[in-house]
Scaffold this motif. Structure first.
Motif, PDB file in Angstrom:
ATOM      1  N   TYR A  77      81.424 -47.184 -36.531  1.00 23.17           N
ATOM      2  CA  TYR A  77      81.752 -45.806 -36.129  1.00 23.17           C
ATOM      3  C   TYR A  77      82.237 -45.754 -34.684  1.00 23.17           C
ATOM      4  O   TYR A  77      83.268 -45.141 -34.379  1.00 23.17           O
ATOM      5  CB  TYR A  77      80.530 -44.908 -36.303  1.00 23.17           C
ATOM      6  N   LEU A  78      81.496 -46.430 -33.774  1.00 22.69           N
ATOM      7  CA  LEU A  78      81.866 -46.407 -32.361  1.00 22.69           C
ATOM      8  C   LEU A  78      83.187 -47.125 -32.112  1.00 22.69           C
ATOM      9  O   LEU A  78      83.946 -46.749 -31.219  1.00 22.69           O
ATOM     10  CB  LEU A  78      80.754 -47.050 -31.522  1.00 22.69           C
ATOM     11  N   SER A  79      83.462 -48.168 -32.897  1.00 18.67           N
ATOM     12  CA  SER A  79      84.708 -48.913 -32.728  1.00 18.67           C
ATOM     13  C   SER A  79      85.921 -48.071 -33.092  1.00 18.67           C
ATOM     14  O   SER A  79      86.992 -48.205 -32.486  1.00 18.67           O
ATOM     15  CB  SER A  79      84.695 -50.179 -33.590  1.00 18.67           C
ATOM     16  N   GLY A  80      85.760 -47.211 -34.088  1.00 22.40           N
ATOM     17  CA  GLY A  80      86.887 -46.395 -34.528  1.00 22.40           C
ATOM     18  C   GLY A  80      87.003 -45.055 -33.843  1.00 22.40           C
ATOM     19  O   GLY A  80      88.072 -44.432 -33.861  1.00 22.40           O
ATOM     20  N   ARG A  81      85.923 -44.602 -33.205  1.00 24.62           N
ATOM     21  CA  ARG A  81      85.933 -43.283 -32.576  1.00 24.62           C
ATOM     22  C   ARG A  81      86.878 -43.253 -31.380  1.00 24.62           C
ATOM     23  O   ARG A  81      86.830 -44.114 -30.498  1.00 24.62           O
ATOM     24  CB  ARG A  81      84.522 -42.917 -32.094  1.00 24.62           C
ATOM     25  N   GLY A  82      87.759 -42.285 -31.363  1.00 22.53           N
ATOM     26  CA  GLY A  82      88.671 -42.131 -30.229  1.00 22.53           C
ATOM     27  C   GLY A  82      89.877 -43.044 -30.259  1.00 22.53           C
ATOM     28  O   GLY A  82      90.739 -42.961 -29.379  1.00 22.53           O
ATOM     29  N   GLU A  83      89.954 -43.933 -31.240  1.00 21.86           N
ATOM     30  CA  GLU A  83      91.105 -44.840 -31.353  1.00 21.86           C
ATOM     31  C   GLU A  83      92.162 -44.179 -32.232  1.00 21.86           C
ATOM     32  O   GLU A  83      92.171 -44.335 -33.450  1.00 21.86           O
ATOM     33  CB  GLU A  83      90.659 -46.181 -31.950  1.00 21.86           C
TER      34      GLU A  83
END
Length: 502
Positions: free
Chosen positions: A26-32
């Motif tokens: 989730y954190l890896s994809g958030r904001g990307e």
């Protein structure tokens, strides 16, 4: 690999690992914003992996939980000749260094996404490209099947059978698909960091506990084996030695061109980062397969006389005994085996990501719908990856052979891509027609030998025999067809790009 000590605690640890992996995704994809709209962003983490992430994702690519679960039993059955496991993991690094820096420079300039982007660029041949795609997808499919089988056995064993094999596979497949869907290569690389650290520390603790069980003196173990099973300490016969060198070729050349390994090369932040990561990887065969080898040898004294089926359980048997030493070892074993499951999942996610990238970029994007947007290609890759996983699950319900035997099958055909892939980097005169027929006849010979039960002839693997024929056709054919030499990768272009890449 039944862990009778784990039970409910094992379920808690596995659940914690699953949650952590989902959070990382989730954190890896958030904001990307471009992650799901760019092939490079989704499949190569934007070509921006730093040294720590690159090192651990390379480590997770070369080693998985199967290194412990599968290699220790092989050492138990084979004895000291299984030292080859250290050497063939070491030779992989040497082969990487032979071509990775040069390939990285060309890939960065040409924006390659998959390994067959390089094959297509070098030979400009639809036939060579399609055949290399098929052989690489074959290798990835076999490797993914291996990981699915291992996930089920590892989770079921760690929970004392509380979670059945089929449910274990399904649960972690859904976790893997979820975090990979959310974060792509970036999520895969960051989960690799967590899993790699746990795997390295866990192997060391596991070995210390195993040596404690035999009195702390490895010399006593070797003395016992020499007296009770001298064949396992004796100088191996010539056929075993030949088989050893055959394995070096098969694994060293085959594993170095794994599509998911090649894509790690593409993902590096710079050539310098790539070289530093490989220089650290050079120590990992001793720290990983070397220690696992000692674990397997130690088990010969702890659990003598096991047959093939019984020997496949030695890692779980030893973990049960180590966990009983004291509370520290108890929790370390639970965390370690949770890490093994996570590492297997980590290897599976890398393979699946590479598989879907080749479908989306090479099959769909190059041949079926060349005008498709990158977003559409990414979505096609995601969907096809999910479908492929569930097709392989049908096979995983009744897995063929031991984990080691499944491991061997994928190299027989994958290694046939090596001459085209690496020789093409260094030999301008390598002809595309010779490359195609070399790959085709090499793969056919290796496949026929494997399917007819002749996996080795005088100790030489069918894949290596096929590779020999492959090389002969490539070299002789290219000499006979000098006028058909393909467009080379210009040396002066490489030299210019090399300075820019750094």
């Amino acid at each position: 690999m039944e862990l009778t000590f784990a039970g409910a605690d094992g379920i808690i640890i596995l659940s914690a690992f699953a949650v952590i992996m989902l959070v990382i995704g989730y954190l890896s994809g958030r904001g990307e914003k471009n992650l799901h709209h760019s092939l490079s962003g989704y499949y190569l983490a934007g070509r921006n992996l730093g040294i720590i992430a690159l090192f651990f994702t390379l480590y997770a690519t070369q080693y998985s939980g199967n290194t412990i679960v599968g290699y220790a039993p092989s050492a138990y059955r084979t004895g000291f000749s299984w030292l080859q496991s250290i050497s063939f993991m070491t030779i992989i690094i040497g082969i990487y260094l032979l071509f990775a820096p040069r390939l990285y420079v060309v890939a960065k300039r040409r924006n390659f996404i998959t390994p067959t982007d390089w094959v297509h660029h070098r030979f400009q041949s639809k036939a060579v490209t399609l055949l290399s795609i098929f052989l690489m997808l074959w290798g990835l499919g076999n490797y993914l099947l291996e990981q699915l089988v291992a996930i089920g056995h590892a989770v079921s064993g760690m929970t004392g059978g509380t979670i059945p094999y089929q449910i274990a596979v399904l649960a972690f497949i859904f976790v893997m698909l979820a975090y990979e869907w959310m974060g792509g290569m970036k999520a895969v690389a960051f989960t690799d960091v967590m899993q790699g650290i746990i795997l390295m520390v866990g192997i060391i603790v596991f070995l210390i506990g195993g040596l404690y069980l035999v009195g702390g003196n490895f010399a006593d173990v070797t003395r016992y084996i020499h007296e009770m099973e001298p064949v396992k300490t004796a100088v191996p016969p010539s056929e075993v030695s030949i088989n050893w060198f055959s394995m070096l070729l098969l694994v060293g050349l085959g594993a170095s061109i794994y599509p998911h390994a090649v894509q790690r090369i593409y993902s590096a932040q710079s050539e310098r980062t790539l070289k530093k990561s490989f220089s650290r990887m050079a120590w990992m065969p001793l720290i990983t397969t070397g220690l696992v080898f000692i674990v397997g040898i130690t088990a010969i004294m702890l659990y003598p006389g096991l047959d093939t089926v019984g020997s496949e359980q030695i890692v779980g048997m030893m973990a049960n005994d180590i966990a009983a030493i004291n509370p520290f070892y108890y929790w370390m074993m639970i965390i370690f085996f949770g890490g093994i499951v996570a590492a297997i999942v980590s290897t599976a996610d890398s393979v699946l990501l590479s598989f879907s990238s080749m479908i989306s970029n090479d099959v769909y994007g190059r041949f079926m719908n060349p005008g498709a947007s990158e977003h559409r290609k990414v979505m096609v890759g995601k969907v096809v990856g999910v479908v492929a996983v569930f097709l392989l699950l049908w096979v995983a319900w009744n897995p063929p052979g031991t984990l080691y035997e499944i491991f061997i099958l994928k190299f027989e055909l994958l290694v046939q891509v090596f001459p085209a892939f690496v020789l093409g980097l260094y030999w301008k005169g390598l002809d595309k027609r010779a490359v195609f027929w070399g790959m085709l006849f090499g793969a056919l010979l290796a496949g026929v030998l494997t399917l007819t039960g002749n996996k080795t002839i005088y100790g030489i693997h069918g894949g290596v025999i096929g590779l020999g024929l492959n090389f002969v056709i490539c070299v002789v054919g290219s000499w006979l067809l000098p006028s058909a030499a393909d467009k080379p990768v210009e040396q002066e272009e490489y030299q210019t790009l090399r300075s820019k890449a750094n």
